[in-house]
Design a protein around this motif. Sequence first.
Motif, PDB file in Angstrom:
ATOM      1  N   TYR A  95       0.857  -1.185   0.000  1.00 33.57           N
ATOM      2  CA  TYR A  95       0.000   0.000   0.000  1.00 33.57           C
ATOM      3  C   TYR A  95       0.890   1.230   0.000  1.00 33.57           C
ATOM      4  CZ  TYR A  95      -3.270   3.557   1.638  1.00 33.57           C
ATOM      5  OH  TYR A  95      -4.016   4.695   1.769  1.00 33.57           O
ATOM      6  N   LEU A 137      -4.084  13.279   2.293  1.00 29.89           N
ATOM      7  CA  LEU A 137      -3.962  12.232   1.287  1.00 29.89           C
ATOM      8  C   LEU A 137      -4.447  12.758  -0.059  1.00 29.89           C
ATOM      9  CD1 LEU A 137      -3.452   9.113   0.836  1.00 29.89           C
ATOM     10  CD2 LEU A 137      -5.934   8.883   1.050  1.00 29.89           C
ATOM     11  N   ASN A 183       3.506   0.629   3.145  1.00 29.93           N
ATOM     12  CA  ASN A 183       2.965  -0.198   4.222  1.00 29.93           C
ATOM     13  C   ASN A 183       2.862  -1.628   3.707  1.00 29.93           C
ATOM     14  OD1 ASN A 183       0.316  -1.587   5.222  1.00 29.93           O
ATOM     15  ND2 ASN A 183       0.854  -0.171   6.849  1.00 29.93           N
ATOM     16  N   ASP A 187      -3.546   7.238  -3.620  1.00 33.10           N
ATOM     17  CA  ASP A 187      -2.860   6.051  -3.122  1.00 33.10           C
ATOM     18  C   ASP A 187      -2.990   4.930  -4.146  1.00 33.10           C
ATOM     19  OD1 ASP A 187      -5.435   5.202  -0.607  1.00 33.10           O
ATOM     20  OD2 ASP A 187      -5.522   5.341  -2.779  1.00 33.10           O
ATOM     21  N   ASN A 200       1.007  -4.200   4.862  1.00 35.44           N
ATOM     22  CA  ASN A 200      -0.118  -4.875   5.504  1.00 35.44           C
ATOM     23  C   ASN A 200       0.105  -5.059   7.005  1.00 35.44           C
ATOM     24  OD1 ASN A 200      -2.700  -5.615   4.736  1.00 35.44           O
ATOM     25  ND2 ASN A 200      -2.245  -7.778   4.995  1.00 35.44           N
ATOM     26  N   THR A 201       0.902  -4.165   7.544  1.00 34.05           N
ATOM     27  CA  THR A 201       1.072  -4.115   8.988  1.00 34.05           C
ATOM     28  C   THR A 201       0.414  -2.822   9.473  1.00 34.05           C
ATOM     29  OG1 THR A 201       3.150  -2.926   8.829  1.00 34.05           O
ATOM     30  CG2 THR A 201       3.259  -5.331   8.862  1.00 34.05           C
ATOM     31  N   ASP A 202       0.586  -2.541  10.751  1.00 34.70           N
ATOM     32  CA  ASP A 202      -0.080  -1.372  11.295  1.00 34.70           C
ATOM     33  C   ASP A 202       0.496  -0.052  10.799  1.00 34.70           C
ATOM     34  OD1 ASP A 202      -1.441  -2.998  13.696  1.00 34.70           O
ATOM     35  OD2 ASP A 202       0.670  -3.563  13.538  1.00 34.70           O
ATOM     36  N   LYS A 203       1.779  -0.047  10.469  1.00 30.25           N
ATOM     37  CA  LYS A 203       2.504   1.205  10.334  1.00 30.25           C
ATOM     38  C   LYS A 203       2.772   1.617   8.899  1.00 30.25           C
ATOM     39  CE  LYS A 203       5.624  -0.730  12.885  1.00 30.25           C
ATOM     40  NZ  LYS A 203       6.819  -1.025  13.694  1.00 30.25           N
ATOM     41  N   LEU A 204       2.650   2.920   8.663  1.00 26.55           N
ATOM     42  CA  LEU A 204       3.141   3.521   7.435  1.00 26.55           C
ATOM     43  C   LEU A 204       4.562   4.013   7.672  1.00 26.55           C
ATOM     44  CD1 LEU A 204       0.308   5.849   6.040  1.00 26.55           C
ATOM     45  CD2 LEU A 204       1.255   3.824   4.943  1.00 26.55           C
ATOM     46  N   ARG A 231      -2.389   0.451  -4.618  1.00 27.49           N
ATOM     47  CA  ARG A 231      -2.107  -0.841  -3.996  1.00 27.49           C
ATOM     48  C   ARG A 231      -1.304  -1.691  -4.965  1.00 27.49           C
ATOM     49  NH1 ARG A 231      -4.792  -0.769   0.712  1.00 27.49           N
ATOM     50  NH2 ARG A 231      -6.468   0.766   0.816  1.00 27.49           N
ATOM     51  N   TYR A 275       0.925  12.024   0.252  1.00 27.15           N
ATOM     52  CA  TYR A 275       0.313  13.098   1.016  1.00 27.15           C
ATOM     53  C   TYR A 275       0.885  14.436   0.553  1.00 27.15           C
ATOM     54  CZ  TYR A 275      -1.663   9.789   4.344  1.00 27.15           C
ATOM     55  OH  TYR A 275      -2.394   8.782   4.928  1.00 27.15           O
ATOM     56  N   PHE A 314       7.174   6.697   6.165  1.00 31.52           N
ATOM     57  CA  PHE A 314       7.149   7.856   5.290  1.00 31.52           C
ATOM     58  C   PHE A 314       8.528   8.161   4.720  1.00 31.52           C
ATOM     59  CE2 PHE A 314       2.976   9.808   5.655  1.00 31.52           C
ATOM     60  CZ  PHE A 314       2.453   9.151   6.748  1.00 31.52           C
ATOM     61  N   GLY A 315       8.547   8.699   3.508  1.00 30.49           N
ATOM     62  CA  GLY A 315       9.748   9.308   2.965  1.00 30.49           C
ATOM     63  C   GLY A 315       9.977  10.653   3.632  1.00 30.49           C
TER      64      GLY A 315
END
Lengths: 111, 112
Positions: free
Chosen positions: A32, A46, A93, A49, A95-99, A51, A36, A101-102
């Motif tokens: 994902y 956002l 991401n 996005d 498929n875990t909780d966290k994004l 996938r 932004y 970022f660059g």
Amino acid sequence: GENVEQHPSTLSVQEGDSAVIKCTYSDSASNYFPWYKQELGKRPQLIIDIRSNVGEKKDQRIAVTLNKTAKHFSLHITETQPEDSAVYFCAANRNTDKLIFGTGTRLQVFP
Amino acid sequence: DAGITQSPRYKITETGRQVTLMCHQTWSHSYMFWYRQDLGHGLRLIYYSAAADITDKGEVPDGYVVSRSKTENFPLTLESATRSQTSVYFCASSEGVGQPQHFGDGTRLSIL
């Protein structure tokens, strides 16, 4: 863990030209990829996005492309306008909780 | 997006003091996040929560404490503020894993 690199850190274009911002990610399981836009003093918002089951997505003047083999994705803005001036962040991401970022790209569009 | 609000918007405090930043969302999102934003570092995750009473560390958790007794609230506490914690703090929420995150307006915190 995931690492996201973003280039360039600054980008200046003439109004009407196109702008391209590129990000690479390290974890091949990432699936994902949001982008932004953050105007000065405002919250990140956002704008688009994508996938991992899609190679390209468009929304009016904005498009995102994804190359899973090379593990990079790009934001394309066509017909740039002064109101496109902002800092843009990519993220990934898996498929875990966290994004993750660059570090952001400051885009300046000159009239 | 008035669905997520942060307070205060600006805060000045002194080193060693405790300060709490508030975050409230009205979407009933499961996930909530705290980030800090500093020049040259982008957005760095401090803590996040997958649901009420579930919290986990992010990239830069040292010096911070969080709690989530209710789904809609996710306060961030600096127990003994240091100058290195001067930053802009953003709260965000999302419906679930791999879903868009929506950010609040941020809190600009200065520690003297």
